[in-house]
Write a protein that holds these residues in place. Structure first.
Motif, PDB file in Angstrom:
ATOM      1  N   ALA A   1       0.303   9.709  -6.932  1.00  0.00           N
ATOM      2  CA  ALA A   1      -0.388  10.904  -6.452  1.00  0.00           C
ATOM      3  C   ALA A   1       0.163  11.333  -5.100  1.00  0.00           C
ATOM      4  O   ALA A   1       0.672  10.522  -4.315  1.00  0.00           O
ATOM      5  N   GLU A   2       0.054  12.630  -4.827  1.00  0.00           N
ATOM      6  CA  GLU A   2       0.492  13.155  -3.528  1.00  0.00           C
ATOM      7  C   GLU A   2      -0.212  12.427  -2.389  1.00  0.00           C
ATOM      8  O   GLU A   2       0.395  12.110  -1.368  1.00  0.00           O
ATOM      9  N   ASP A   3      -1.487  12.160  -2.564  1.00  0.00           N
ATOM     10  CA  ASP A   3      -2.282  11.419  -1.582  1.00  0.00           C
ATOM     11  C   ASP A   3      -2.467  10.000  -2.112  1.00  0.00           C
ATOM     12  O   ASP A   3      -3.052   9.799  -3.174  1.00  0.00           O
ATOM     13  N   PRO A   4      -2.026   8.978  -1.383  1.00  0.00           N
ATOM     14  CA  PRO A   4      -2.096   7.605  -1.895  1.00  0.00           C
ATOM     15  C   PRO A   4      -3.429   6.908  -1.654  1.00  0.00           C
ATOM     16  O   PRO A   4      -3.536   5.699  -1.866  1.00  0.00           O
TER      17      PRO A   4
ATOM     18  N   SER B   1       1.658   5.787 -13.458  1.00  0.00           N
ATOM     19  CA  SER B   1       0.270   6.016 -13.047  1.00  0.00           C
ATOM     20  C   SER B   1       0.151   7.243 -12.146  1.00  0.00           C
ATOM     21  O   SER B   1       0.849   7.363 -11.130  1.00  0.00           O
ATOM     22  N   ASN B   2      -0.768   8.157 -12.505  1.00  0.00           N
ATOM     23  CA  ASN B   2      -0.986   9.327 -11.651  1.00  0.00           C
ATOM     24  C   ASN B   2      -1.795   8.974 -10.409  1.00  0.00           C
ATOM     25  O   ASN B   2      -1.923   9.797  -9.497  1.00  0.00           O
ATOM     26  N   LYS B   3      -2.337   7.766 -10.344  1.00  0.00           N
ATOM     27  CA  LYS B   3      -2.974   7.301  -9.105  1.00  0.00           C
ATOM     28  C   LYS B   3      -1.924   6.761  -8.142  1.00  0.00           C
ATOM     29  O   LYS B   3      -1.920   7.074  -6.955  1.00  0.00           O
TER      30      LYS B   3
ATOM     31  N   TRP C   1     -11.639   8.775  -1.823  1.00  0.00           N
ATOM     32  CA  TRP C   1     -10.980   8.570  -3.111  1.00  0.00           C
ATOM     33  C   TRP C   1     -10.202   9.841  -3.408  1.00  0.00           C
ATOM     34  O   TRP C   1     -10.708  10.951  -3.186  1.00  0.00           O
ATOM     35  N   PHE C   2      -8.991   9.706  -3.903  1.00  0.00           N
ATOM     36  CA  PHE C   2      -8.244  10.885  -4.310  1.00  0.00           C
ATOM     37  C   PHE C   2      -8.320  11.003  -5.817  1.00  0.00           C
ATOM     38  O   PHE C   2      -7.751  10.192  -6.555  1.00  0.00           O
ATOM     39  N   ALA C   3      -9.079  11.997  -6.286  1.00  0.00           N
ATOM     40  CA  ALA C   3      -9.154  12.268  -7.720  1.00  0.00           C
ATOM     41  C   ALA C   3      -7.822  12.875  -8.140  1.00  0.00           C
ATOM     42  O   ALA C   3      -7.432  13.916  -7.628  1.00  0.00           O
ATOM     43  N   PRO C   4      -7.096  12.249  -9.050  1.00  0.00           N
ATOM     44  CA  PRO C   4      -5.697  12.631  -9.273  1.00  0.00           C
ATOM     45  C   PRO C   4      -5.533  13.940 -10.037  1.00  0.00           C
ATOM     46  O   PRO C   4      -6.481  14.517 -10.563  1.00  0.00           O
ATOM     47  N   ASN C   5      -4.308  14.379 -10.070  1.00  0.00           N
ATOM     48  CA  ASN C   5      -3.899  15.552 -10.831  1.00  0.00           C
ATOM     49  C   ASN C   5      -4.167  15.300 -12.317  1.00  0.00           C
ATOM     50  O   ASN C   5      -3.703  14.316 -12.882  1.00  0.00           O
ATOM     51  N   ILE C   6      -4.940  16.185 -12.955  1.00  0.00           N
ATOM     52  CA  ILE C   6      -5.244  16.019 -14.380  1.00  0.00           C
ATOM     53  C   ILE C   6      -4.743  17.202 -15.207  1.00  0.00           C
ATOM     54  O   ILE C   6      -5.221  17.444 -16.311  1.00  0.00           O
ATOM     55  N   ARG C   7      -3.767  17.915 -14.668  1.00  0.00           N
ATOM     56  CA  ARG C   7      -3.126  18.945 -15.479  1.00  0.00           C
ATOM     57  C   ARG C   7      -2.258  18.243 -16.516  1.00  0.00           C
ATOM     58  O   ARG C   7      -1.465  17.355 -16.191  1.00  0.00           O
TER      59      ARG C   7
END
Length: 410
Positions: free
Chosen positions: A336-339, A331-333, A218-224
């Motif tokens: 995301a850099e990693d899909p 969506s940041n999911k 799972w890629f936990a997305p960017n939360i900045r």
């Protein structure tokens, strides 16, 4: 003189009766504080074998890492298999230094690099709460690590390179809310354990702080939340709603993040969640890498796949339905850099976790049975290339890798 003696005697008697009550009240307060911090630390999720209906805090949950599988410890006060023979000092050393009651190094899957920011009063309170639980006798399975990682002394080298035993120090130039938020995010909530990128040794990389990280595919997305951050388009209210209610107009927490909200953050005070939001919204990010628009043929194919499979819930323009179906254009999911997360959700489906405020459980069905690797790649490439923040296209081989991982997992 007699009057004075009587008053003194009565006063002493009152004190002798009051002292146990006061001590009891203090003990109760410490346990309640420990309950709150234990909830903030999401200890129940990791230390409960949820997949097998295990008893809360009795441990035994399998945690997959890039280096092998680790099983969580029993935190109940059972004398033989839990913390029944531990002292407060032992427990403090575990959370502050990553050392157990026998002096052995703990693997950093237990996030003591974050918990070390807590004070001794904090760890004593958590220990008091855990000691108040009903003892559960449950042996922990042996960790599944290859040599030499199965030798705990190897962790000492990791600590020398990557672990710093430090207390939280407030930034006097920032507000109380900002400092409280940073303490919670970096300390008990240990958000960076998932949302910060790791190096080859599994240690957090400073430059990847809250920019997203891969965990169990799972890629936990960017939360900045500041300028150019993954949730720059969220405001503080959105963050609080997401963490408290388990719903926001942008998305709902699913899978492991759903557990975090259901078992942890929904139980936190609103002022603490506002502090978390204040801190996250202060984290600016670098401008994202720019990508060209996808070519017309791929756009046509991806658009057709979207209308056939996604538009019924997420709307024809990808704007979704607030608080029900996530908007996909922002969506940041999806972007995301990693899909990996987006691929997993399409292949295996996903469902939100219920909370006290929103007990309903909306879910997305799996499409692995219906869509090929190439189709999912085209669909995601279309979505990632259509929004205001475009991301790299997805290949069929990336989808195939995740499909294989899921088939092995089950």
């Amino acid at each position: 003189m007699i009057r004075t003696t009587i008053i003194t005697t009565v006063g002493a008697a009152a004190l002798s009766f009051a002292a146990p009550a006061q001590a009891q009240e203090l003990a109760y307060s410490q346990v309640e504080r420990g309950r709150y911090l234990t909830s903030a630390g999401d200890c129940k999720a990791c230390h409960t074998d949820i997949e097998n209906d295990g008893q809360p805090f009795a441990g035994g949950r399998a945690m997959a890492t890039p280096f092998g599988t680790i099983y969580s410890a029993n935190l109940t006060p059972d004398a033989e298999t839990g913390l029944g023979r531990w002292s407060r000092e032992d427990f403090y050393n575990a959370l502050n230094e990553g050392i157990d009651d026998e002096g052995r190094h703990l693997y950093p899957a237990m996030p003591y690099p974050n918990f070390t920011l807590m004070t001794r009063d904090d760890t004593d309170a958590i220990f008091a709460y855990l000691q108040s639980l009903e003892p559960v006798h449950k042996e922990k399975p042996e960790n599944e690590f290859p040599f030499p990682l199965n030798i705990r002394m190897s962790v000492s080298g990791w600590k020398m390179l990557f672990f710093e035993d430090e207390e939280f120090r407030p930034d006097l130039d920032q507000s109380d809310a900002w400092n409280r938020g940073r303490f919670l995010v970096d300390g008990p909530l240990h958000c960076g354990a998932c949302h910060t990128g790791k190096n080859l040794f599994g240690a957090s990389v400073d430059d990847e702080y809250m920019r997203g990280g891969l965990l169990e595919n799972w890629f936990a997305p960017n939360i900045r939340g500041g300028e150019d951050g993954g949730i720059a388009h969220w405001d503080e209210v959105d963050i609080v709603e997401f963490l408290k209610d388990g719903r926001s107009k942008h998305t709902a927490p699913m899978q492991r993040m759903g557990e975090v909200v259901s078992l942890s953050t929904q139980n936190l005070r609103t002022d603490d969640l506002r502090a978390v939001a204040t801190y996250l919204k202060s984290l600016d990010d670098q401008p994202p890498e720019t990508f060209d628009k996808i070519d017309a043929a791929l756009a046509e194919t991806g658009s057709a796949l979207y209308f056939d499979n996604c538009a019924g819930c997420h709307a024809a323009d990808g704007s979704g339905v607030p608080y029900v179906f996530a908007p996909l254009t922002t969506s940041n999911k999806v972007h995301a850099e990693d899909p990996s997360t987006a691929i997993r959700i399409i292949l295996g489906g996903a469902r939100a976790e219920p909370t006290d405020y929103v007990p309903s459980i909306p879910a997305m069905p799996p499409f692995a049975w219906k869509l090929s690797d190439a189709q999912i790649a085209d669909l995601l490439s279309y979505l990632r290339g259509a929004g205001p923040r475009r991301a790299a296209p997805v290949s069929a081989s990336e989808v195939a890798d995740v499909r294989e991982y899921l088939s092995e997992e089950h």
